[in-house]
Design an enzyme around this catalytic site. Structure first.
Site, mmCIF file in Angstrom:
data_model
loop_
_atom_site.group_PDB
_atom_site.id
_atom_site.type_symbol
_atom_site.label_atom_id
_atom_site.label_comp_id
_atom_site.label_asym_id
_atom_site.label_seq_id
_atom_site.Cartn_x
_atom_site.Cartn_y
_atom_site.Cartn_z
ATOM 1 N N TYR A 88 54.528 -32.050 23.943
ATOM 2 C CA TYR A 88 54.850 -31.200 22.793
ATOM 3 C C TYR A 88 55.429 -29.831 23.156
ATOM 4 O O TYR A 88 55.760 -29.050 22.267
ATOM 5 C CB TYR A 88 53.586 -31.022 21.927
ATOM 6 N N ARG A 110 55.683 -44.193 24.060
ATOM 7 C CA ARG A 110 54.315 -43.797 24.409
ATOM 8 C C ARG A 110 53.342 -44.960 24.166
ATOM 9 O O ARG A 110 53.692 -46.110 24.385
ATOM 10 C CB ARG A 110 53.940 -42.531 23.619
ATOM 11 N N GLU A 168 63.762 -37.584 10.200
ATOM 12 C CA GLU A 168 62.479 -37.757 10.898
ATOM 13 C C GLU A 168 62.578 -37.057 12.251
ATOM 14 O O GLU A 168 63.543 -37.279 12.986
ATOM 15 C CB GLU A 168 62.212 -39.258 11.102
ATOM 16 N N ARG A 180 48.488 -27.869 22.366
ATOM 17 C CA ARG A 180 48.471 -29.334 22.535
ATOM 18 C C ARG A 180 49.123 -29.705 23.879
ATOM 19 O O ARG A 180 49.802 -28.868 24.491
ATOM 20 C CB ARG A 180 49.193 -29.991 21.357
ATOM 21 N N ALA A 235 50.688 -37.651 13.277
ATOM 22 C CA ALA A 235 49.916 -38.904 13.378
ATOM 23 C C ALA A 235 50.109 -39.804 12.152
ATOM 24 O O ALA A 235 49.988 -41.039 12.255
ATOM 25 C CB ALA A 235 48.441 -38.582 13.570
ATOM 26 N N PRO A 261 49.734 -33.206 10.454
ATOM 27 C CA PRO A 261 48.477 -32.766 11.060
ATOM 28 C C PRO A 261 48.590 -32.371 12.529
ATOM 29 O O PRO A 261 49.314 -33.008 13.298
ATOM 30 C CB PRO A 261 47.551 -33.982 10.895
ATOM 31 N N ASN A 262 47.882 -31.333 12.855
ATOM 32 C CA ASN A 262 47.751 -30.801 14.219
ATOM 33 C C ASN A 262 48.994 -30.082 14.739
ATOM 34 O O ASN A 262 48.978 -29.517 15.831
ATOM 35 C CB ASN A 262 47.321 -31.897 15.220
ATOM 36 N N ASN A 317 58.241 -34.016 10.230
ATOM 37 C CA ASN A 317 57.479 -34.563 11.347
ATOM 38 C C ASN A 317 56.097 -34.910 10.785
ATOM 39 O O ASN A 317 55.239 -34.035 10.665
ATOM 40 C CB ASN A 317 57.358 -33.551 12.489
ATOM 41 N N HIS A 373 60.405 -35.822 15.862
ATOM 42 C CA HIS A 373 59.221 -35.822 16.735
ATOM 43 C C HIS A 373 59.526 -35.011 17.983
ATOM 44 O O HIS A 373 60.629 -35.116 18.545
ATOM 45 C CB HIS A 373 58.831 -37.244 17.153
HETATM 46 C C1 DQA Z 1 54.404 -36.393 17.063
HETATM 47 C C2 DQA Z 1 54.030 -37.725 17.706
HETATM 48 C C3 DQA Z 1 52.817 -38.330 17.036
HETATM 49 O O1 DQA Z 1 52.505 -39.587 17.625
HETATM 50 C C4 DQA Z 1 51.627 -37.417 17.205
HETATM 51 O O2 DQA Z 1 50.510 -37.939 16.528
HETATM 52 C C5 DQA Z 1 51.903 -36.025 16.802
HETATM 53 C C6 DQA Z 1 53.223 -35.438 17.031
HETATM 54 C C7 DQA Z 1 55.534 -35.686 17.825
HETATM 55 O O3 DQA Z 1 56.087 -34.739 17.280
HETATM 56 O O4 DQA Z 1 55.858 -36.074 18.954
HETATM 57 O O5 DQA Z 1 51.003 -35.314 16.348
HETATM 58 O O6 DQA Z 1 54.868 -36.639 15.739
#
Ligand code: DQA
Length: 140
Positions: free
Chosen positions: A22, A104, A95, A17, A74, A9-10, A71, A97
């Site tokens: 990011y 964080r 995985e 963002r 959230a 998501p997002n 990825n 990020h």
């Molecule tokens: C994320 C880190 C997550 O905590 C966050 O909710 C994201 C992106 C990252 O790529 O750093 O949406 O996965």
């Protein structure tokens, strides 16, 4: 070697963002960079804002892909369902990020995905995705 790249998501909103976490690139630009890096690794891309759709996509990977680059965004910090789907997959799980999730807020330190992952790349913005592709190239 075939890898399915799943973004949660997002991540379709990358570019808008917070840049300190990011970076500035859109998801489309990151996918493009991955393809350029891939050299012989076949990549398929999937993004969804819905937990159930991500679970279904992980199930589809079984028997069809050698690796998943994910990825979960959230959902990393909340999803038992994505954890359980990944547990079934018998290939490599990477995985990824963009940000340093472990450094964080406390709620981001909860991670349901980590124990399913073969390896994790985080904190290098788009470079985390490139590291994932390079990891697959090295074991190809
Ligand atoms: C994320 C880190 C997550 O905590 C966050 O909710 C994201 C992106 C990252 O790529 O750093 O949406 O996965």
């Amino acid at each position: 070697m075939k890898a399915l790249v799943i973004n949660g998501p997002n991540l379709n909103m990358l570019g808008k963002r917070p840049k300190e976490h990011y970076g500035t690139l859109t998801l489309y630009e990151i996918n493009d960079m991955m393809v350029k890096e891939a050299e012989g690794i076949e990549l398929e891309f999937f993004q969804s804002n819905s937990e159930g759709e991500i679970v279904t996509e992980i199930q589809y990977a079984l028997g069809n892909f050698d690796a998943i680059i994910i990825n979960p965004a959230a959902y990393t910090h909340t999803s038992v369902a994505i954890h359980d789907a990944l547990e079934i997959f018998d290939g490599i799980i990477i995985e990824v990020h963009l940000s340093h999730v472990d450094d964080r807020e406390d709620f981001r330190k909860i991670n349901f995905i980590r124990e399913c992952a073969t390896v994790t790349f985080s904190g290098k913005k788009e470079g985390s995705y490139i590291d994932a592709v390079r990891y697959l190239k090295n074991i190809k």
